[in-house]
Design a protein around this motif. Structure first.
Motif, PDB file in Angstrom:
ATOM      1  N   THR A   1      -1.790   4.569  -4.609  1.00 15.17           N
ATOM      2  CA  THR A   1      -1.156   3.550  -3.776  1.00 15.17           C
ATOM      3  C   THR A   1      -1.918   2.233  -3.828  1.00 15.17           C
ATOM      4  O   THR A   1      -1.311   1.147  -3.816  1.00 15.17           O
ATOM      5  CB  THR A   1      -1.068   4.036  -2.320  1.00 15.17           C
ATOM      6  OG1 THR A   1      -0.369   5.284  -2.282  1.00 15.17           O
ATOM      7  CG2 THR A   1      -0.334   3.035  -1.451  1.00 15.17           C
ATOM      8  N   ASP A   2      -3.224   2.290  -3.883  1.00 10.84           N
ATOM      9  CA  ASP A   2      -4.053   1.087  -3.871  1.00 10.84           C
ATOM     10  C   ASP A   2      -4.189   0.424  -5.234  1.00 10.84           C
ATOM     11  O   ASP A   2      -4.765  -0.669  -5.332  1.00 10.84           O
ATOM     12  CB  ASP A   2      -5.454   1.414  -3.339  1.00 10.84           C
ATOM     13  CG  ASP A   2      -5.426   1.843  -1.879  1.00 10.84           C
ATOM     14  OD1 ASP A   2      -4.409   1.573  -1.214  1.00 10.84           O
ATOM     15  OD2 ASP A   2      -6.399   2.466  -1.425  1.00 10.84           O
TER      16      ASP A   2
ATOM     17  N   ALA B   1      -3.629  10.288  -3.878  1.00  6.73           N
ATOM     18  CA  ALA B   1      -2.482   9.514  -3.412  1.00  6.73           C
ATOM     19  C   ALA B   1      -2.923   8.121  -2.976  1.00  6.73           C
ATOM     20  O   ALA B   1      -2.257   7.111  -3.270  1.00  6.73           O
ATOM     21  CB  ALA B   1      -1.803  10.243  -2.262  1.00  6.73           C
ATOM     22  N   ARG B   2      -4.037   8.044  -2.255  1.00  5.65           N
ATOM     23  CA  ARG B   2      -4.549   6.753  -1.799  1.00  5.65           C
ATOM     24  C   ARG B   2      -4.947   5.876  -2.981  1.00  5.65           C
ATOM     25  O   ARG B   2      -4.691   4.661  -2.994  1.00  5.65           O
ATOM     26  CB  ARG B   2      -5.741   6.974  -0.877  1.00  5.65           C
ATOM     27  CG  ARG B   2      -6.213   5.707  -0.164  1.00  5.65           C
ATOM     28  CD  ARG B   2      -7.409   5.998   0.739  1.00  5.65           C
ATOM     29  NE  ARG B   2      -7.118   7.070   1.674  1.00  5.65           N
ATOM     30  CZ  ARG B   2      -7.696   8.278   1.625  1.00  5.65           C
ATOM     31  NH1 ARG B   2      -8.591   8.537   0.684  1.00  5.65           N
ATOM     32  NH2 ARG B   2      -7.387   9.191   2.511  1.00  5.65           N
TER      33      ARG B   2
ATOM     34  N   ASP C   1      -2.265  -1.163  -8.412  1.00  2.00           N
ATOM     35  CA  ASP C   1      -0.950  -1.661  -8.821  1.00  2.00           C
ATOM     36  C   ASP C   1      -0.447  -0.983 -10.086  1.00  2.00           C
ATOM     37  O   ASP C   1       0.716  -0.582 -10.181  1.00  2.00           O
ATOM     38  CB  ASP C   1      -1.006  -3.178  -9.031  1.00  2.00           C
ATOM     39  CG  ASP C   1      -1.163  -3.932  -7.710  1.00  2.00           C
ATOM     40  OD1 ASP C   1      -0.847  -3.341  -6.665  1.00  2.00           O
ATOM     41  OD2 ASP C   1      -1.613  -5.096  -7.746  1.00  2.00           O
TER      42      ASP C   1
ATOM     43  N   ARG D   1       0.584   2.574  -9.343  1.00  2.00           N
ATOM     44  CA  ARG D   1       1.792   2.616  -8.527  1.00  2.00           C
ATOM     45  C   ARG D   1       3.034   2.331  -9.377  1.00  2.00           C
ATOM     46  O   ARG D   1       4.067   2.998  -9.242  1.00  2.00           O
ATOM     47  CB  ARG D   1       1.672   1.602  -7.386  1.00  2.00           C
ATOM     48  CG  ARG D   1       2.796   1.706  -6.366  1.00  2.00           C
ATOM     49  CD  ARG D   1       2.492   0.908  -5.120  1.00  2.00           C
ATOM     50  NE  ARG D   1       2.316  -0.513  -5.394  1.00  2.00           N
ATOM     51  CZ  ARG D   1       1.146  -1.138  -5.319  1.00  2.00           C
ATOM     52  NH1 ARG D   1       0.050  -0.482  -4.960  1.00  2.00           N
ATOM     53  NH2 ARG D   1       1.062  -2.436  -5.567  1.00  2.00           N
TER      54      ARG D   1
END
Length: 461
Positions: free
Chosen positions: A304-305, A300-301, A307, A310
């Motif tokens: 999220t980090d 998940a991290r 682009d 995401r």
């Protein structure tokens, strides 16, 4: 010429000479003077080229080795190696010059016809070793270890209690000693030993007790070697035990999984280069995500980090929502407007939406373009239906208006008016006064609109 032999009376002169040579080979092997003399004659006048190579065959022998090994009465019915051995025995009368010259000439001719012996020809030796390795792979070396090594032996043990000798009188040695003689390490020797042990447990090869130095046995195919051999000893650790258990659950040999686990760089290279390997790795990670909380957080991290990831997740979520929207609408035959009003979907619209969603017949393979196209069909139908129906249009406008008012009210409800004096600002006051004016105008218009239908109804009455 076609020849069928029933008895010696039917033999040609050449065949009779061959028959006599074979008799000399069988009966006079101990003192082969007759055999050597006859062989010299057969080679000198090329008798072996003048006899048929088999039953109902006219063509003669093309190779001298084939003549030696062919069954009588066409050949000698012997082994080439046996003939080579007999050539090494001297003729009893080689002290006589003409006999010695005859024997030397015959040996030179036979050597030329047969070629050098395998143990004298380095190319033949290498070719034979290569052929054996291609056929058996690592089993060839594992056999050499399995029949010669007895783990646990040491020089001190040998001096106190020498190991039991094999039937050939040669005792097995320790892995250290075997490695020393081989110019290798005892660890490498033991990896081959353990591979043989695992195969013996499966009944693929004989047990160590059945082997002795120099004993050859039939070996498995080379393809099976990697199922038993691993270059690492990690299978004996706790981590290796977990990998082994997982491999057995998947129905594969643990050695394969251990080899992959011990070479992450190779695994990375395979994933980067091969789509099918990447897909297998992805499936494994998804299976592990269900129970590995730490991995969930890490993934998940990472998403999220990053682009691109995401955006990809957002696009995939949108695609999934659109597919689900179309699927439910098509199954139920109904679709809801933004205000929540239910509209029946005509059959032709359902068919068109399904066709756009799965042009190849598989919804699970629908991409973002297909999902958007199918969703667009239904969305456009809803908008057109609302525009055509005044009642629906009013309900949609009312729902939108209600939504905005509720959002504004909720925003004000969340404000705190404690110590509001500290927050005084002229611009803020001005904005609130404008907002108050908008609200007042809105209330007045709504109240006037509420009175008009009543007046119209009175007039119409």
């Amino acid at each position: 010429m076609t020849v069928r032999v029933e008895s010696n009376s039917y033999l040609t002169d050449e065949q009779h000479r061959v028959y006599t040579l074979r008799e000399a080979l069988e009966r006079n092997g101990g003192t082969p003077s007759g055999f050597l003399e006859l062989l010299a004659a057969v080679v000198e006048d090329e008798t072996w080229r003048k006899v048929p190579s088999g039953v109902n065959r006219e063509e003669p022998f093309k190779e001298f080795a084939a003549f030696i090994e062919a069954k009588p009465p066409f050949g000698l019915g012997a082994k080439v190696d046996d003939v080579r051995l007999l050539l090494q025995i001297k003729h009893p009368h080689e002290g006589v010059s003409h006999v010695r010259e005859q024997m030397d000439r015959m040996r030179a001719q036979v050597t030329e016809l047969l070629g050098p012996a395998p143990d004298e020809d380095p190319i033949t030796r290498d070719a034979q070793d290569f052929g054996a390795y291609v056929k058996a792979g690592g089993w060839l070396f594992a056999l050499k270890v399995a029949r010669c090594v007895q783990p646990g032996l040491s020089q001190r043990e040998n001096s106190v209690a020498p190991p039991r000798k094999s039937h050939g009188g040669v005792a097995k040695v320790s892995a250290n000693e075997f490695g020393r003689r081989a110019g290798s390490s005892s660890n490498r020797v033991m990896r081959f030993y353990r591979a043989w042990a695992r195969a013996a447990e499966d009944g693929l090869v004989p047990q160590f007790e059945q082997l002795q130095p120099g004993l050859d046995v039939e070996l498995p195919d080379a393809d099976a070697w990697n199922d038993y051999y691993t270059t690492r000893s990690s299978g004996e650790s706790e981590r290796g035990a977990l990998i082994t258990a997982a491999a057995e659950a998947e129905g594969i040999r643990p050695t394969k999984a251990l080899e992959v686990a011990e070479n992450p760089t190779a695994l990375r290279a395979a994933i980067l280069a091969d789509p099918s390997t990447a897909e297998a790795a992805r499936n494994a990670l998804m299976d592990r995500l269900e129970e590995d909380v730490a991995l969930q957080a890490t993934m998940a991290r990472h998403i999220t980090d990053t682009d691109t990831l995401r955006k990809a997740v957002a696009a995939e979520a949108k695609r999934a929502d659109q597919i689900e929207y179309v699927r439910v609408a098509v199954e139920e035959g109904q679709v809801k407007t933004p205000a929540g009003q239910v509209i029946e979907i005509p059959p032709d619209i359902k068919v068109e939406a399904e066709r756009r969603l799965a042009p190849s017949g598989g919804v699970e393979q629908s991409g973002a373009e297909e999902a958007a196209a199918a969703y667009g069909v239904l969305h456009q139908y809803v908008m057109q239906s609302v525009d055509k129906d005044p009642h629906l249009r009013i309900q949609e406008r009312r729902a939108k208006f209600h939504g905005r008012v509720k959002s504004a009210a909720k925003a004000f409800e969340q404000l705190s008016f404690d110590e509001v004096s500290e927050l005084y600002d002229e611009d803020l006051v001005e904005s609130l006064e404008q907002l108050q004016g908008f609200i007042a105008t809105c209330l007045q218009n709504l109240k006037e609109a509420a009175q008009r239908p009543a007046l119209r109804s009175i007039r119409s009455a």
